[in-house]
Design an enzyme around this catalytic site. Structure first.
Site, short mmCIF file in Angstrom:
data_model
loop_
_atom_site.label_atom_id
_atom_site.label_comp_id
_atom_site.label_asym_id
_atom_site.label_seq_id
_atom_site.Cartn_x
_atom_site.Cartn_y
_atom_site.Cartn_z
N CYS A 1 0.85 -1.07 -0.14
CA CYS A 1 0.06 -0.10 0.07
C CYS A 1 0.82 1.35 -0.22
CB CYS A 1 -0.99 -0.22 1.29
SG CYS A 1 -1.88 -1.44 1.29
N ASN B 1 -10.36 -0.04 0.08
CA ASN B 1 -8.87 0.15 0.17
C ASN B 1 -8.44 -0.36 -1.15
OD1 ASN B 1 -5.94 -0.36 0.75
ND2 ASN B 1 -6.26 -1.29 2.80
N HIS C 1 -3.03 6.89 2.91
CA HIS C 1 -3.56 5.79 2.16
C HIS C 1 -5.02 5.63 2.77
CE1 HIS C 1 -4.07 1.58 1.14
NE2 HIS C 1 -3.74 0.98 2.32
#
Ligand code: UT7
Length: 329
Positions: free
Chosen positions: A113, A284, A254
């Site tokens: 990520c 996500n 993020h």
């Protein structure tokens, strides 16, 4: 001073929507639980036959068009992803072919990520460290639905598919990348993994039967790490640039869980209006998460020249990273 500057942004998401109501039919969960614990309402899911390079291509085309740069002018393509089309060749090479960017070198980068921040910092070093690189395409792209276990309610509610891209060039002046920070702590490597499919556990009937090709996560531990590391990383880049949180116009973190963003905002003592959020719509999207927020906001003309953006990523590895960017050429 010479800086790496963002000349164009783009993003792409698949059309198919996976809602909390859809997930209620797949695992024991509820819309209430998912919204209150994560802030997520929808995710986008790539259909059959749609791979990471396809989404990367759409996002890249938009970034190139906005920058008014032809694919032949690209010197390098970096694709940050943990869900490449296949282990070999690199998705960046497949993208290079789709774009017909025949002069560009191309490689993938996996920092989960945090991948987009890692790719951005890598591209900046190529641009400023050599005369050979003038235009670099930096892409974060994922088809996470290909590694999500839709029988595991701990993870399947969180992840979605998408891509975001930025076209970087270089120029003199105040605008562009001001500071970056990259970190890693391999002691936490077991907290978030896809155990099989590599050299440790090559694909076998056993790895398939044990569902080892899917993502596995110790959510609580990753959560604590995220809330701890966001303010830490933000501090590193702000200190390097001799700036403070008050100087920042927008925080692009993020998008892992809205509660992580809220806790980080509280620790940083920043107003919530400065935090850009799209997790409710897309979930996500790992390496695509930050450039997706950036691309959407840029499309809505949210940023004006000179705005200071603070980008922060965290994820499997464990990896962390931040970039301070002054918007505009
Ligand atoms: O992008 C990479 C980084 N990833 C992240 O940053 C993810 C970070 N972690 C998280 O976002 C959160 O830890 C989760 C959203 C994954 C989980 O939220 P939580 O508040 O930490 O819940 P929990 O794991 O502590 O579970 C609380 C309860 C448990 O039940 P008991 O043991 O209290 O009876 C779980 O079994 O909630 C249960 N639970 C669920 N219930 C309904 C777990 N998942 C679900 C679900 N629906 N989907």
């Amino acid at each position: 001073m010479l800086k790496a500057q963002i000349l164009g942004t783009g993003y792409a998401v698949p059309e198919e929507i996976l809602s909390n109501a859809d997930l209620e039919k797949m695992v024991q969960t509820s819309d209430d639980w998912i919204v209150s614990r994560t802030g997520i309402r929808y995710r986008r899911i790539a259909g059959d036959g749609v791979a990471t390079s396809d989404l990367a291509y759409r996002a890249s085309r938009s970034a190139l068009e906005e920058a008014d740069i032809a694919p032949e002018e690209l010197d390098l393509i970096i694709v940050a992803t943990m869900t490449p089309d296949m282990p070999m060749p690199a998705t960046a090479c497949l993208l290079q072919h789709l774009l017909k960017a025949n002069s560009a070198a191309a490689f993938d980068l996996n920092a989960a990520c945090t991948g987009f921040i890692y790719a951005l910092a890598t591209a900046e070093n190529f641009l400023l460290g050599s005369d050979k690189y003038h235009h670099i395409l930096v892409v974060g792209a994922e088809v996470l639905s290909s590694v999500v276990d839709f029988t595991d309610r701990n993870t399947c509610i969180l992840f979605g598919d998408g891509a975001g891209a930025v076209l970087l060039g270089k120029g003199e002046g105040n605008n562009g990348i001001i500071a970056t920070y990259l970190g890693a702590d391999g002691r936490g490597s077991s907290l978030l993994t896809i155990p099989a499919g590599g050299s440790r556990h090559p694909a076998s009937q056993e790895t398939i039967d044990q569902r080892m090709h899917y993502m596995q996560m110790q959510g609580n531990e990753v959560y604590k790490f995220a809330v701890r590391s966001i303010p830490e990383c933000a501090g590193y880049v702000l200190d390097e640039a001799n700036l403070s949180t008050e100087d920042v116009d927008y925080f692009i973190m993020h998008q892992a869980n809205i509660r992580i963003l809220q806790a980080a905002a509280k620790k940083l003592k920043i107003p919530w209006e400065k935090v850009l959020v799209n997790i409710g719509e897309y979930g996500n999207v790992s390496a695509a998460s930050i450039p997706l927020v950036l691309g959407e906001a840029a499309e809505k003309n949210k940023f004006k020249t000179g705005d200071l953006l603070l980008l922060v990523g965290f994820g499997a590895g464990l990896t962390t990273g931040a970039a301070l960017v002054r918007w505009g050429r």
